[in-house]
Design an enzyme around this catalytic site. Sequence first.
Site, short mmCIF file in Angstrom:
data_model
loop_
_atom_site.label_atom_id
_atom_site.label_comp_id
_atom_site.label_asym_id
_atom_site.label_seq_id
_atom_site.Cartn_x
_atom_site.Cartn_y
_atom_site.Cartn_z
N ASP A 86 69.24 -9.11 44.05
CA ASP A 86 69.88 -10.08 43.16
C ASP A 86 71.08 -10.73 43.85
OD1 ASP A 86 71.26 -11.38 40.98
OD2 ASP A 86 70.18 -10.07 39.61
N SER A 130 69.98 -15.40 36.54
CA SER A 130 68.97 -14.38 36.82
C SER A 130 67.90 -14.29 35.75
CB SER A 130 69.65 -13.01 36.98
OG SER A 130 70.44 -12.97 38.14
#
Length: 523
Positions: A86, A130
Amino acid sequence: MQWLAVVTVCLVVSCAAAGPVDDVLQYDPYHPSIPEVESPKARSTLAQQEQTIEYWRDNAKRAVEKILNLKENKNIAKNVILFLGDGMSISTVAMARVYAGGEEKRLAFEEFPHIGMSKTYCVNYQVPDSACTATAYLTGVKGNYETIGVNAKVPSYDCEAELDESTHTHSIAKWAMDAGKDAGLVTTTRVTHASPAGVYAHTANRDRENDNEVSKDGCDPLVIKDVAQQLVHGETGKRLKVVMGGGRREFLSSTLDPETGKKGKRKDKRDLIQEWLDQEVQGENRTYVWNKDDLLQVDPQRTTRLLGLFEPTHCAYNLDRVHKNLDQEPTLAEMVDKATDILSKSENGFFLFVEGGRIDHGHHDNFAKYALDEAVQFSEAIALARSKFSEEDTLIVVTSDHSHSVSYSGYAGRGGDIFGSGGKGSDNLPYMTISYANGLGFYDHVDPVEKKRTDINKMDMTADDFRFPATLPVESETHGGEDVGVYASGPWSHLFTGTYEQNTIPHLMAYAACIGDGLKACT
């Protein structure tokens, strides 16, 4: 049984063909700590070699031979593992190399034979979050900012649009399970956080991790199912064989947390962990663990389903785990090891989603030390997985959801401290090699009275949570909009080259594994 191995990743032809062994990072997956600085003698020897013409010609020859020896693997992928770093931008990868041992080093996934670039924008935003990216790389459809598992007809925060199941997009985990495979997820964030939620959830707002957040959003929690509830009772979530990460608080209400003694975030008086355990059917062995000792004691052969929630919120940073003696916090590699042991029992294979989620969190706070260390831990978990499975039948894909505003710049000397100075500015003050376009670091590095930069030589830069400089002040540093890398190894990994939309990724994986409703290698 816990086993110990120092993993050297040489994925193509041989170590000799891949380059000098010293260039390939070596890992002990069960004792990941902080990378050691290379000895002065070794660095001196390398410097002498690099001064010669022969060194660079031999280096290039090995690289050419490595490419020439690549063979297209057109086997059907029995297993698929998607590793998601991430916020792992290209600059993060480059800086992590230096942190892990030197500019010339390679992280585990950089040994993979094929690489492409993914375009990360949302349907309605240039720079993504995200949530919409998880929808893309897991379900194969792009959506709107902050939404998960729904198409772009569902606007953010809407309380009704997500109820229309025709807008729902299903993940490759469901495709795999529908094809008879097992599936699971592992993350260092809350298991209800945006990235892992893309595996199983459908929501117009990523923050609806518990029923209280649904209410705060102005929606009816009896109608709108929160993310934690979807994990335990949802169409895809309840079928997952392995779920590991943080986030106990999203599952608990009045039940006290076993570690903190505090109540959970829920207001509906439900204990979703117990509800998950109560779903056990005859012949099934469900196991719930919340600490490292219990995790390592899990017998994969006797365990049918595993739920591991190791923190009330996100898992601890590795640097905190090491420096603050958080010995009951499992590493990402340990979680991946146990997850793959359980999933490997499936005769038909499996799909596993693994997220190194705290790379992103470090960047958001301008904590570059945390971010780079988490990137190295992420690489270690990949090295472990690669050592356990064959390229002949296991496709491993490594990518990121988005970039960050972090910059790797200046003119620091070779082998210099990545967390040090990159040179001097026109104000005759040193600047740092790592800096951010925005974030809280602005306040630490700009003197509000003198209205000039703070001299970093007068700052204590030794702390893990030292904030790196930022050009403009914002409460949370922003993502970046540039493309991110996609690294692939195993069956049909050669398909992952080029530049493509992020939502292409699950379709390529599904093609290799012959799952889903799209194109398949077997047909």
